[in-house]
Design a protein around this motif. Structure first.
Motif, PDB file in Angstrom:
ATOM      1  N   LYS A  45       0.822  -1.220   0.000  1.00 15.10           N
ATOM      2  CA  LYS A  45       0.000   0.000   0.000  1.00 15.10           C
ATOM      3  C   LYS A  45       0.856   1.271   0.000  1.00 15.10           C
ATOM      4  O   LYS A  45       0.624   2.177  -0.787  1.00 15.10           O
ATOM      5  N   LYS A  63       9.088  -5.097   6.549  1.00 12.31           N
ATOM      6  CA  LYS A  63       8.472  -5.683   7.749  1.00 12.31           C
ATOM      7  C   LYS A  63       7.019  -5.245   7.801  1.00 12.31           C
ATOM      8  O   LYS A  63       6.703  -4.105   7.499  1.00 12.31           O
ATOM      9  N   PRO A  64       6.126  -6.179   8.177  1.00 10.53           N
ATOM     10  CA  PRO A  64       4.710  -5.827   8.187  1.00 10.53           C
ATOM     11  C   PRO A  64       4.382  -4.699   9.158  1.00 10.53           C
ATOM     12  O   PRO A  64       5.063  -4.510  10.143  1.00 10.53           O
ATOM     13  N   THR A  66       4.275  -1.270   9.426  1.00 12.03           N
ATOM     14  CA  THR A  66       5.067  -0.159   9.917  1.00 12.03           C
ATOM     15  C   THR A  66       4.373   1.182   9.701  1.00 12.03           C
ATOM     16  O   THR A  66       4.790   2.179  10.247  1.00 12.03           O
ATOM     17  N   ALA A 187       4.214  -1.310  -8.475  1.00  6.15           N
ATOM     18  CA  ALA A 187       4.615   0.035  -8.034  1.00  6.15           C
ATOM     19  C   ALA A 187       6.113   0.232  -8.210  1.00  6.15           C
ATOM     20  O   ALA A 187       6.563   1.323  -8.534  1.00  6.15           O
TER      21      ALA A 187
HETATM   22  N1  LIG Z   1       8.639  -6.532  -6.324  1.00  8.51           N
HETATM   23  C1  LIG Z   1       7.807  -5.638  -5.805  1.00  8.51           C
HETATM   24  N2  LIG Z   1       7.838  -5.370  -4.480  1.00  8.51           N
HETATM   25  C2  LIG Z   1       6.967  -4.468  -3.985  1.00  8.51           C
HETATM   26  C3  LIG Z   1       6.032  -3.796  -4.803  1.00  8.51           C
HETATM   27  N3  LIG Z   1       5.293  -2.980  -4.009  1.00  8.51           N
HETATM   28  C4  LIG Z   1       5.780  -3.128  -2.758  1.00  8.51           C
HETATM   29  N4  LIG Z   1       6.780  -4.018  -2.720  1.00  8.51           N
HETATM   30  C5  LIG Z   1       7.571  -4.442  -1.552  1.00  8.51           C
HETATM   31  O1  LIG Z   1       6.723  -5.066  -0.595  1.00  8.51           O
HETATM   32  C6  LIG Z   1       7.099  -4.701   0.737  1.00  8.51           C
HETATM   33  C7  LIG Z   1       5.926  -4.093   1.475  1.00  8.51           C
HETATM   34  O2  LIG Z   1       5.538  -2.887   0.831  1.00  8.51           O
HETATM   35  P1  LIG Z   1       4.797  -1.704   1.625  1.00  8.51           P
HETATM   36  O3  LIG Z   1       4.440  -0.681   0.603  1.00  8.51           O
HETATM   37  O4  LIG Z   1       5.599  -1.267   2.807  1.00  8.51           O
HETATM   38  O5  LIG Z   1       3.511  -2.478   2.120  1.00  8.51           O
HETATM   39  P2  LIG Z   1       2.291  -1.953   3.021  1.00  8.51           P
HETATM   40  O6  LIG Z   1       1.077  -2.637   2.540  1.00  8.51           O
HETATM   41  O7  LIG Z   1       2.262  -0.464   3.054  1.00  8.51           O
HETATM   42  O8  LIG Z   1       2.717  -2.534   4.414  1.00  8.51           O
HETATM   43  P3  LIG Z   1       2.212  -2.150   5.906  1.00  8.51           P
HETATM   44  O9  LIG Z   1       2.739  -0.789   6.202  1.00  8.51           O
HETATM   45  O10 LIG Z   1       2.853  -3.233   6.709  1.00  8.51           O
HETATM   46  O11 LIG Z   1       0.723  -2.264   5.919  1.00  8.51           O
HETATM   47  C8  LIG Z   1       8.286  -3.753   0.594  1.00  8.51           C
HETATM   48  O12 LIG Z   1       9.467  -4.506   0.753  1.00  8.51           O
HETATM   49  C9  LIG Z   1       8.157  -3.238  -0.832  1.00  8.51           C
HETATM   50  O13 LIG Z   1       9.386  -2.872  -1.399  1.00  8.51           O
HETATM   51  C10 LIG Z   1       6.017  -4.088  -6.214  1.00  8.51           C
HETATM   52  O14 LIG Z   1       5.242  -3.565  -7.021  1.00  8.51           O
HETATM   53  N5  LIG Z   1       6.919  -5.025  -6.647  1.00  8.51           N
END
Ligand SMILES: Nc1nc2c(ncn2[C@@H]2O[C@H](COP(=O)(O)OP(=O)(O)OP(=O)(O)O)[C@@H](O)[C@H]2O)c(=O)[nH]1
Length: 333
Positions: A45, A63-64, A66, A187
């Motif tokens: 996200k 890490k989840p 954060t 992304a």
């Molecule tokens: N390969 C790849 N990795 C991605 C992509 N989008 C996010 N990631 C990776 O996935 C992990 C989690 O991404 P976040 O954007 O922090 O996820 P989030 O849903 O905001 O996580 P929380 O804050 O825990 O809810 C990170 O290591 C990112 O680099 C993508 O499009 N491709």
């Protein structure tokens, strides 16, 4: 979210109507409104928010969970303004903090115009996703766009299968046609980011812009500063720490007696952890790790604020703060 509500209730009713000095004219059919991404922790996200906005506003980490605070970015387009409200992961609550985070997410979702439900392409749809889908179906007829994230991590065939599985989940749980749309995106791989923006914008009401052109986020600087410090402090540490660390920026004040063209900002910060063993991890041997954290955070904060800072970090133990209502209040949750 108070800023969000403030802007939402003052939302102008028809396109072209002036709401303030910053609005001149907008093209017919211009849309503006709020959208929010939900999804399991680690679903991508924050990364997607940053890719859409084109600047780092929310912290990302492998890490989840954060992203604690509701941080928004603003996407400016010739035909629309999309205000993104980033939320923490919606999940089955285990602690008082978990419950409060869920309440915050639900409060946010009730107020936005559209929701983007992020499901990673490389992970099977699981009970966590179903739980979220069910919560979303309880929100009434709010349009939900299913965003299949991290498309770069799977083959074309696997992506196709996941898109179908996600579409089926929508029909099964939402009924009535399911999701407003299902969009794959990467992304990090710069794939389909515009398409995600398009489908969300399509759900927004006709309205003049809600923010001045060029504004990327209306988050108070202080919150962004604390997020940058949190990000620096979490780099390379053990998995249990993200949930136990709270960063409180106590003050940011200009140093007196500095020349006008070379100001210095004094930034005093407390880092709260739950146990003294965690304090030791953050500080490191002889304070070496904390110095590194400080220097990394200082550089990114100076980049953000465009001014030199003196960063003063203190690590304190607040026992079991995640379970203690008084401590949660004091730490700003
Ligand atoms: N390969 C790849 N990795 C991605 C992509 N989008 C996010 N990631 C990776 O996935 C992990 C989690 O991404 P976040 O954007 O922090 O996820 P989030 O849903 O905001 O996580 P929380 O804050 O825990 O809810 C990170 O290591 C990112 O680099 C993508 O499009 N491709």
């Amino acid at each position: 979210m108070s800023g969000h509500r403030k802007h939402d209730t003052s939302r102008p009713v028809s396109a072209g109507q002036s709401t303030g000095a910053f609005i001149t004219e907008v093209p017919e059919g211009y849309r503006a409104g709020f959208a929010s991404f939900v999804g399991r922790p680690n679903a991508g996200k924050s990364t997607l928010t940053n890719a859409l906005v084109g600047r780092k506003v929310a912290i990302t980490s492998n890490k989840p969970q954060t992203t604690r605070h509701t941080i928004r970015g603003i996407v400016h387009r010739p035909d629309a303004q999309l205000v993104l409200v980033d939320t923490p992961g919606l999940h089955r609550p285990r602690t008082l903090l978990g419950q409060r985070l869920n309440d915050l997410v639900e409060q946010t979702l009730a107020e936005v115009d559209a929701i983007g439900f992020c499901l990673p392409a490389n992970e099977k749809i699981g009970p966590g996703d179903r739980y979220i889908a069910q919560q979303l179906s309880g929100l009434g007829r709010k349009p939900v766009v299913a965003v299949v994230t991290k498309a770069d991590l799977v083959s074309k065939d696997a992506l196709g299968e996941q898109l179908l599985a996600v579409a089926r989940l929508g029909e099964e749980i939402l009924g009535d046609g399911g999701w407003a749309a299902v969009v794959p995106v990467s992304a990090t791989g710069d794939y389909q980011i515009e398409a995600v923006s398009d489908v969300l914008v399509a759900q927004l009401p006709l309205s003049p812009p809600l923010y001045p052109d060029g504004e990327l986020t209306d988050e108070p600087e202080i919150k962004m500063v604390s997020e940058l410090i949190r990000e620096a402090a979490l780099e390379g540490v053990r998995d249990e720490l993200p949930h136990s660390l709270a960063v409180v920026v106590e003050e940011m004040i200009p140093r007196e007696g500095r020349p006008e063209d070379n100001p210095l900002l004094d930034v005093h910060v407390n880092l709260f952890v739950e146990r003294s063993s965690q304090k030791a991890i953050i500080i490191g041997k002889g304070g070496a790790r904390l110095r590194e954290v400080g220097s990394r955070a200082r550089k990114s904060i100076e980049g953000l604020l465009g001014t030199k800072i003196y960063l003063d970090l203190h690590v304190k133990v607040a026992k079991e703060w995640q379970r203690d209502p008084k401590q949660l209040g004091r730490l700003g949750f």
